[in-house]
Structures are given as structure tokens and as C-alpha cells.
Design a protein around this motif. Structure first.
Motif, PDB file in Angstrom:
ATOM      1  N   UNK A   1       0.846  -1.186   0.000  1.00  4.52           N
ATOM      2  CA  UNK A   1       0.000   0.000   0.000  1.00  4.52           C
ATOM      3  C   UNK A   1       0.883   1.237   0.000  1.00  4.52           C
ATOM      4  N   UNK A   2       0.589   2.163  -0.918  1.00  4.06           N
ATOM      5  CA  UNK A   2       1.368   3.387  -1.047  1.00  4.06           C
ATOM      6  C   UNK A   2       0.422   4.573  -0.969  1.00  4.06           C
ATOM      7  N   UNK A   3       0.780   5.525  -0.160  1.00  3.14           N
ATOM      8  CA  UNK A   3       0.033   6.786  -0.113  1.00  3.14           C
ATOM      9  C   UNK A   3       0.920   7.899  -0.657  1.00  3.14           C
ATOM     10  N   UNK A  96      -0.487  13.868 -12.367  1.00  2.90           N
ATOM     11  CA  UNK A  96      -0.514  12.767 -11.402  1.00  2.90           C
ATOM     12  C   UNK A  96       0.840  12.067 -11.351  1.00  2.90           C
ATOM     13  N   UNK A  97       1.269  11.711 -10.157  1.00  5.11           N
ATOM     14  CA  UNK A  97       2.407  10.817 -10.022  1.00  5.11           C
ATOM     15  C   UNK A  97       1.876   9.392  -9.852  1.00  5.11           C
ATOM     16  N   UNK A  98       2.713   8.435 -10.180  1.00  3.14           N
ATOM     17  CA  UNK A  98       2.262   7.034 -10.217  1.00  3.14           C
ATOM     18  C   UNK A  98       3.404   6.079  -9.936  1.00  3.14           C
ATOM     19  N   UNK A  99       3.097   5.083  -9.126  1.00  8.47           N
ATOM     20  CA  UNK A  99       3.975   3.929  -8.963  1.00  8.47           C
ATOM     21  C   UNK A  99       3.137   2.691  -9.230  1.00  8.47           C
ATOM     22  N   UNK A 100       3.736   1.743  -9.922  1.00  9.10           N
ATOM     23  CA  UNK A 100       3.107   0.442 -10.098  1.00  9.10           C
ATOM     24  C   UNK A 100       3.944  -0.567  -9.331  1.00  9.10           C
ATOM     25  N   UNK A 101       3.320  -1.292  -8.408  1.00 10.53           N
ATOM     26  CA  UNK A 101       4.104  -2.203  -7.581  1.00 10.53           C
ATOM     27  C   UNK A 101       4.368  -3.516  -8.309  1.00 10.53           C
ATOM     28  N   UNK A 102       5.038  -4.435  -7.628  1.00  7.85           N
ATOM     29  CA  UNK A 102       5.458  -5.692  -8.240  1.00  7.85           C
ATOM     30  C   UNK A 102       4.274  -6.558  -8.679  1.00  7.85           C
ATOM     31  N   UNK A 103       3.103  -6.315  -8.104  1.00  4.93           N
ATOM     32  CA  UNK A 103       1.903  -7.078  -8.489  1.00  4.93           C
ATOM     33  C   UNK A 103       1.119  -6.380  -9.592  1.00  4.93           C
ATOM     34  N   UNK A 104       1.610  -5.267 -10.054  1.00  5.08           N
ATOM     35  CA  UNK A 104       0.914  -4.543 -11.110  1.00  5.08           C
ATOM     36  C   UNK A 104      -0.159  -3.599 -10.611  1.00  5.08           C
ATOM     37  N   UNK A 105      -0.189  -3.348  -9.315  1.00  2.00           N
ATOM     38  CA  UNK A 105      -1.175  -2.429  -8.743  1.00  2.00           C
ATOM     39  C   UNK A 105      -0.664  -1.004  -8.884  1.00  2.00           C
TER      40      UNK A 105
END
Length: 118
Positions: A1-3, A96-105
Motif C-alpha cells: 500500500x502506497x500513499x 498525477x504521479x504514479x507507482x506500479x508495484x510488483x503485483x501490477x497495482x
């Protein structure tokens, strides 16, 4: 989870400069290992990719902005920045800033409105 906490959006005159920032946080979240993307969106259009910065600091920017915008990051404070120079009315958008985690979320910032009146 990223905020994310995204800041810096405002109205700026044509030719002006503006810097956006996004600060990330989350349990067990290692910001330093993730590439971060910037997107922008105008009403009734798809969200558009504009920039990426890798974990090592390499950058890639959309052709139309690469001579005017700079993307950077500070892993010590889990933050990414978008410095925008020589702004034009067509740069008006929500960014918008964006991160996609290792699960593609995908984790998106809340958006920052940038307005460059014509």
C-alpha cells in the motif's frame, strides 16, 4: 500500500515555471527501488504518460516536453519532482504521479491542477 501527497499545482502565466512534488509513504514500502511515472489529464481525454524516472535516476520524457520539463527524485525523502519550465496553455491539465508495484497495482497521487491561461 502506497500513499502519495502531491503538491505544487497552481495557475501560472505563459512562459512561467512551476514545480510539482509527490511524497510517498507506506508500510514496508521501499520507494528507492521503484520507477515513478508522471501523467497528465485534461477533461474528456485519456490520462497521458509524460515522464518516467527509474530507480537509478534515468529519465524518459514525452517528446513534446523533454526540452522544458525535468523529472527528479530524492529517495532519502521518498519524493519525486516535476520541474516545468516555459509553460504553455496546452500544458494545462491535472498532473498525477504514479507507482506500479510488483503485483501490477497502480498507486496514484491525488492530482495537482496546473493552469496556464491563454
Amino acid at each position: 500500500q502506497v500513499q502519495w501527497v502531491e503538491s505544487g499545482g497552481r495557475s501560472v502565466e505563459t512562459g512561467g515555471s512551476l514545480s510539482l512534488s509527490c511524497a510517498a509513504s507506506g508500510p514496508y514500502f521501499d520507494f528507492a527501488i521503484y520507477p515513478v511515472q508522471w501523467y497528465r489529464q485534461v477533461p474528456s481525454k485519456e490520462r497521458e504518460f509524460i515522464a518516467k524516472i527509474t530507480s537509478s535516476g534515468s529519465t524518459r520524457l514525452l517528446e513534446s516536453i523533454k526540452d522544458r520539463f525535468i523529472v527528479s527524485r530524492d529517495n532519502a525523502v521518498s519524493s519525486v519532482y516535476l520541474q516545468m519550465n516555459s509553460l504553455k496553455p496546452e500544458d494545462t491539465a491535472v498532473y498525477f504521479c504514479n507507482i506500479q508495484d510488483a503485483l501490477g497495482v497502480d498507486y496514484w497521487g491525488q492530482g495537482a491542477q496546473v493552469t496556464v491561461p491563454s
